[in-house]
Structure formats: structure tokens, C-alpha cells
Write a protein that holds these residues in place. Structure first.
Motif, short mmCIF file in Angstrom:
data_model
loop_
_atom_site.label_atom_id
_atom_site.label_comp_id
_atom_site.label_asym_id
_atom_site.label_seq_id
_atom_site.Cartn_x
_atom_site.Cartn_y
_atom_site.Cartn_z
N ALA A 244 0.82 -1.21 0.00
CA ALA A 244 0.00 0.00 0.00
C ALA A 244 0.86 1.26 0.00
N ASP A 245 1.94 1.23 0.78
CA ASP A 245 2.92 2.32 0.76
C ASP A 245 4.15 1.75 0.07
N PRO A 246 4.19 1.80 -1.27
CA PRO A 246 5.18 1.02 -2.02
C PRO A 246 6.62 1.44 -1.73
N ALA A 247 7.50 0.42 -1.75
CA ALA A 247 8.92 0.63 -1.49
C ALA A 247 9.74 0.18 -2.69
N ILE A 248 10.90 0.80 -2.85
CA ILE A 248 11.82 0.47 -3.93
C ILE A 248 12.39 -0.93 -3.71
N GLU A 249 12.46 -1.72 -4.78
CA GLU A 249 13.07 -3.04 -4.68
C GLU A 249 14.32 -3.13 -5.57
N GLU A 250 14.17 -3.40 -6.84
CA GLU A 250 15.33 -3.51 -7.73
C GLU A 250 14.89 -3.31 -9.17
N LEU A 251 15.86 -3.27 -10.08
CA LEU A 251 15.55 -3.21 -11.50
C LEU A 251 15.22 -4.62 -11.97
N GLY A 263 27.48 11.90 1.68
CA GLY A 263 28.43 10.81 1.48
C GLY A 263 27.90 9.45 1.90
N ASP A 264 26.84 9.41 2.72
CA ASP A 264 26.26 8.14 3.12
C ASP A 264 25.65 7.43 1.90
N ILE A 265 25.56 6.10 1.99
CA ILE A 265 25.00 5.31 0.90
C ILE A 265 23.90 4.41 1.46
N VAL A 266 22.83 4.26 0.70
CA VAL A 266 21.71 3.44 1.14
C VAL A 266 21.26 2.54 -0.01
N THR A 267 20.81 1.34 0.33
CA THR A 267 20.29 0.40 -0.66
C THR A 267 19.08 -0.31 -0.07
N PRO A 268 18.13 -0.72 -0.88
CA PRO A 268 16.97 -1.43 -0.33
C PRO A 268 17.39 -2.69 0.44
N ALA A 269 16.78 -2.88 1.59
CA ALA A 269 17.06 -4.07 2.40
C ALA A 269 16.48 -5.31 1.74
N LEU A 270 17.17 -6.42 1.89
CA LEU A 270 16.66 -7.68 1.36
C LEU A 270 15.35 -8.01 2.06
N SER A 271 14.35 -8.37 1.26
CA SER A 271 13.00 -8.53 1.81
C SER A 271 12.42 -9.91 1.55
N ASP A 289 34.78 -0.86 3.54
CA ASP A 289 36.24 -0.73 3.55
C ASP A 289 36.68 0.72 3.48
N ARG A 290 35.86 1.55 2.87
CA ARG A 290 36.19 2.98 2.72
C ARG A 290 35.71 3.81 3.92
N ASP A 291 35.20 3.13 4.93
CA ASP A 291 34.66 3.80 6.13
C ASP A 291 33.53 4.75 5.77
N ILE A 292 32.77 4.39 4.75
CA ILE A 292 31.58 5.14 4.38
C ILE A 292 30.39 4.50 5.07
N ASN A 293 29.50 5.31 5.61
CA ASN A 293 28.31 4.79 6.26
C ASN A 293 27.34 4.26 5.22
N VAL A 294 27.06 2.96 5.25
CA VAL A 294 26.13 2.35 4.30
C VAL A 294 25.07 1.58 5.08
N THR A 295 23.82 1.76 4.68
CA THR A 295 22.72 1.08 5.36
C THR A 295 21.82 0.39 4.34
N GLU A 296 21.19 -0.69 4.79
CA GLU A 296 20.18 -1.39 4.01
C GLU A 296 18.84 -1.06 4.65
N GLU A 297 17.97 -0.40 3.89
CA GLU A 297 16.74 0.14 4.47
C GLU A 297 15.52 -0.18 3.61
#
Length: 375
Positions: A244-251, A263-271, A289-297
Motif C-alpha cells: 500500500a505504501d510502495p517501497a523500492i526493490e530492484e531493477l 556521502g552516506d549510501i543506502v540500498t533497499p534491504a533484502l526482503s 572498507d572505505r569507512d563510508i556509512n552504508v545502510t540497508e533500508e
């Protein structure tokens, strides 16, 4: 039942040696092969041989061999033709500067193959047999591996249900095969951003479905929206989760990442309906490895639109085996249309892409032990 954490129990030499090599008596002439390698088009030219293993209920996996590439003989009632019992994988063999040939994280592809087989009620092929089949084929067709920047031998393992019957139950016979195709750079004129249409009319997969398995039905489901996106002037489609509240998945065939202005990076969490991409997991590690903050959301479409329109998202890219990393220059649907980073590849995107391709091609140290020598 095989474990999802199954690993290679023997050396690659040992597992490759289990395959009986039956040489093609009429291979492509050297001149023809070299001409095809010089200008390869993805997935249109194939090497002289294919690897094959046969499974029957009660007998297990037998008849490991490499044989002449050619048409398959299937009964018209073969289960794969009626009930879609099939899975596949995609990985590459890279020739390094010293002439050696390597693959990138093939055990991860093998483990995903096991998970896909389990979901499609197909027999599970061991990691040993998976890697043995690709190594045996690569060693047989080693002269088909092209050289040059981002050139490789693309490997396509696949499994099909071959039992002849009309009835909805798991097949009692199956075949695992591997075919190989020489490929050049995915972008012939250099890496360039793609334009992505976000589909609100069609979903690639759903919770509890086969989205996490690598099977043909998921890709077939993406083709009609792909056609519609092309009519709108877009290169690819990004799918939502259908909620109902659609979320991004993948191509249709790639995972997606967003680089924020801070500089932070985010990617859809595995669902459960997103493919566990090998390239995706590798990128996550390189980012860390680059000490960049990355989250799966869980990234809703509404929140993505807000971040795009506010400028919070500075770069976006998709990733997969074929293209490695593809910059995204534009995202749109019926309600919005945003150009990202002026429609140009972002610096973070291209830096990570360069690092990953350098590791795959042996130009940079393999700190994580991802490379496996095939020949």
C-alpha cells in the motif's frame, strides 16, 4: 538437504577432474573464433562446448561431462516447458595479465544456485559440482576467453526439469548445464548513465514468491514493463514491492544503490523478494572498507521522491554481473521526473566501479579472497 553454508570441499583441480571431456570434433575454425572474440556481443556467440550433469530421483547427480555445444533434445511434455521449473546463474571468467584465468566469488553463485533450486523444488547441486562444471568448461574452451578492458567469458549455469509428464508436482529428472559466451565491455562507448522508469503498474515479485530465486519467471515478468518504459524513452524499469505504501526493490536484473549528498549510501534491504546479488554484497563490503556509512533500508517511493527533489540524493547506480555498476542519470514515473548529478556518472559510483573491476581483472589486490583460479 544441502546447507546454505555449503562450501567447496575439494580443490578446483579435483572437482574439475570429475568431468569427462568429450571434445567437439568440429570446433569453430581459429580465424572465426578470433573474429568473434574481437567484437563480442553479449550473449549472442557461444563457445564450442558445454558442461552437463544429469539428475534422476533415486540416483542423484551422475554423468558429469563436457560435451559439444548444441541443441537440447526435450520431450514436448518436459516439465520445464509447462510448469517453469528452472533456475540459472551468471558469472564471468577473467583472463589476467599473466594468462591465468579467474572467477569472482563463484562459491556465492553456487550457494545462491542451491537456494534457488530449493525454492523451485529442483534438486540441489553441490558447490563442488557447480564449480567443477564451470572450471571444466573454462579449461576446455580457454581459447574462447577474450582479452582487453572488461572483456571476459560470461558463464551461464542453468538447471531445467526434464521429466516428461503433465502434472503439478516436482519433476523426478533434471539437467544442470553450463554454456559460455565471450563478452566485451557492457558499454561500448564508455560508461554512461541510464534513465530509469519506476513502474507503479507492475511488480517483479511479491513477498513469499520467487523474487529471491534466480529463475526465468521473474525476468519474464519484467519484460512488458520494460517495453512500456522504452516507449517512454527510458532504458530500464525499477520495481516496487506492491504494498500500500510502495517501497523500492530492484531493477529487472540489477540491484540499486543511492549515494547521499553527505556521502552516506543506502540500498533497499533484502526482503525475500529482492535478489541477493553477488555484486551487491561485494559493493557493500567495498563501501565499508572505505569507512563510508552504508545502510540497508526499507525505502518507500514517497521517501525516495522527497530525497530526490530536495537534493539529498547526489548519485544513484545499479549493479549486476553483466554491467558491474551502471550509473543512473534520471529517475521518473507518472508523478515526477528528476535528473541526478546533472545526468553524469558520480565520482563515488565510478570510484567503486573502478575498484571492483580492478579486483576482478587482477589489477588490484584481492584483500577479501574473492577470486578463484579456474585455469
Amino acid at each position: 538437504m544441502s546447507s546454505q553454508l555449503e562450501t567447496l570441499n575439494s580443490s578446483i583441480d579435483e572437482v574439475a577432474a570429475l568431468f569427462d571431456v568429450q571434445l567437439n570434433e568440429t570446433p569453430a575454425p581459429v580465424e572465426e573464433r578470433e573474429a568473434l572474440k574481437a567484437a563480442p556481443k553479449f550473449g549472442t556467440v557461444f563457445s564450442d562446448h558445454m558442461a552437463r550433469v544429469t539428475w534422476k530421483d533415486g540416483e542423484g547427480w551422475t554423468a558429469r561431462r563436457v560435451e559439444k555445444y548444441g541443441p537440447l533434445q526435450l520431450d514436448p511434455a518436459a516439465a520445464v516447458l509447462h510448469y517453469g521449473q528452472e533456475i540459472f546463474e551468471g558469472l564471468k571468467a577473467y583472463r589476467h595479465a599473466d594468462g591465468s584465468v579467474w572467477s569472482f566469488r563463484p562459491e556465492e553463485n553456487a550457494r545462491r544456485y542451491i537456494r534457488s533450486a530449493r525454492r523451485l523444488a529442483l534438486p540441489e547441486l553441490s558447490v563442488d559440482d557447480f564449480i567443477g562444471s564451470i572450471a571444466a568448461l573454462v579449461r576446455t574452451d580457454i581459447e574462447w576467453i577474450p582479452t582487453g578492458d572488461e572483456a571476459a567469458l560470461y558463464l551461464r549455469p542453468f538447471m531445467i526439469a526434464t521429466e516428461a509428464f503433465l502434472g503439478v508436482r516436482p519433476a523426478l529428472e533434471a539437467e544442470h548445464l553450463v554454456i559460455a559466451s565471450p563478452v566485451g565491455p557492457y558499454f561500448s562507448g564508455g560508461v554512461h548513465p541510464v534513465n530509469i522508469w519506476i513502474s507503479q503498474d507492475y511488480a517483479r515479485a511479491s513477498r513469499g514468491g520467487t523474487g529471491e530465486a534466480k529463475c526465468g519467471g521473474n525476468y519474464a515478468a519484467s519484460l512488458l514493463p520494460q517495453i512500456q518504459a522504452a516507449r517512454e524513452g527510458f532504458d530500464q524499469v525499477c520495481f516496487l514491492d506492491g504494498q500500500a505504501d510502495p517501497a523500492i526493490e530492484e531493477l529487472g536484473g540489477m540491484n540499486v544503490f543511492f549515494v547521499k549528498a553527505n556521502g552516506d549510501i543506502v540500498t533497499p534491504a533484502l526482503s525475500g523478494s529482492i535478489l541477493r546479488g553477488v555484486t551487491r554484497s561485494s559493493i557493500l563490503q567495498l563501501i565499508k572498507d572505505r569507512d563510508i556509512n552504508v545502510t540497508e533500508e526499507h525505502i518507500t517511493l514517497a521517501s525516495l521522491k522527497a530525497m530526490l527533489e530536495s537534493g539529498e540524493i547526489a548519485e544513484a547506480f545499479a549493479c549486476g554481473t553483466a554491467a558491474v555498476i551502471t550509473p543512473i542519470g534520471r529517475l521518473a514515473d507518472h508523478d515526477f521526473d528528476v535528473t541526478i548529478n546533472g545526468g553524469e556518472p558520480g565520482k563515488t559510483t565510478m570510484d567503486i566501479r573502478e575498484e571492483l573491476t580492478d579486483i576482478q581483472n587482477g589489477r588490484r589486490p584481492d584483500r577479501h579472497g574473492w577470486l578463484a583460479r579456474l585455469a
